[in-house]
Design a protein around this motif. Structure first.
Motif, PDB file in Angstrom:
ATOM      1  N   LEU A  96      32.127  43.571  30.379  1.00 27.15           N
ATOM      2  CA  LEU A  96      32.843  43.540  31.657  1.00 27.15           C
ATOM      3  C   LEU A  96      34.338  43.595  31.397  1.00 27.15           C
ATOM      4  N   PRO A  97      35.117  44.063  32.355  1.00 33.20           N
ATOM      5  CA  PRO A  97      36.574  44.040  32.163  1.00 33.20           C
ATOM      6  C   PRO A  97      37.093  42.598  32.077  1.00 33.20           C
ATOM      7  N   ALA A  98      38.147  42.406  31.335  1.00 32.10           N
ATOM      8  CA  ALA A  98      38.746  41.071  31.221  1.00 32.10           C
ATOM      9  C   ALA A  98      39.201  40.549  32.589  1.00 32.10           C
ATOM     10  N   THR A  99      39.475  41.442  33.511  1.00 33.19           N
ATOM     11  CA  THR A  99      39.928  41.056  34.853  1.00 33.19           C
ATOM     12  C   THR A  99      38.783  40.672  35.780  1.00 33.19           C
ATOM     13  N   ALA A 100      37.539  40.778  35.333  1.00 35.40           N
ATOM     14  CA  ALA A 100      36.389  40.495  36.186  1.00 35.40           C
ATOM     15  C   ALA A 100      35.947  39.040  36.140  1.00 35.40           C
TER      16      ALA A 100
END
Length: 124
Positions: free
Chosen positions: A118-122
């Motif tokens: 997953l993206p680090a921003t998720a």
């Protein structure tokens, strides 16, 4: 007539790409139920795949009860990740847990980076 056929083929190809685009982006994932005949379709913004069987828990810790499992290689829809209990396995330690529709799995067992792909921003 040739132009019409080429134009129609281009439209059909574009339609197929439009249908496949969301699937490859991870917005919908079809996963088998591990030997059962039916197929579950889950709508989630991301897809994760464990490299070995992993327990699904009600919270981001092994202290939470297991409510099921995901087989190795079985794709599942994922929503976000959050920090929880650190899990160590195969010489690797990680405290990231990924939220699925059914519960949480440790990112230690997921393919991808420390966030299970997953993206680090998720974050949740």
């Amino acid at each position: 007539m040739t132009t019409h056929i080429v134009a129609r083929a281009a439209l059909v190809g574009a339609g197929a790409l439009a249908l496949l685009g969301p699937l490859t982006g991870g917005t919908a994932v079809a996963a088998s139920t591990g030997g059962q005949e039916s197929v579950h379709v889950m709508s989630a913004p991301y897809a994760v795949v464990p490299y070995e069987a992993v327990n699904v828990r009600t919270g981001p810790s092994r202290a939470f009860p297991a409510v099921g499992s995901v087989a190795a290689g079985e794709a599942r829809g994922a929503y976000c990740w959050e920090f929880g209990e650190p899990v160590s396995d195969y010489g690797y330690t990680n405290n990231v847990w990924v939220k699925l529709a059914e519960g949480y799995v440790s990112a230690v067992y997921l393919k991808g980076d420390e966030y299970g792909g997953l993206p680090a921003t998720a974050s949740c």
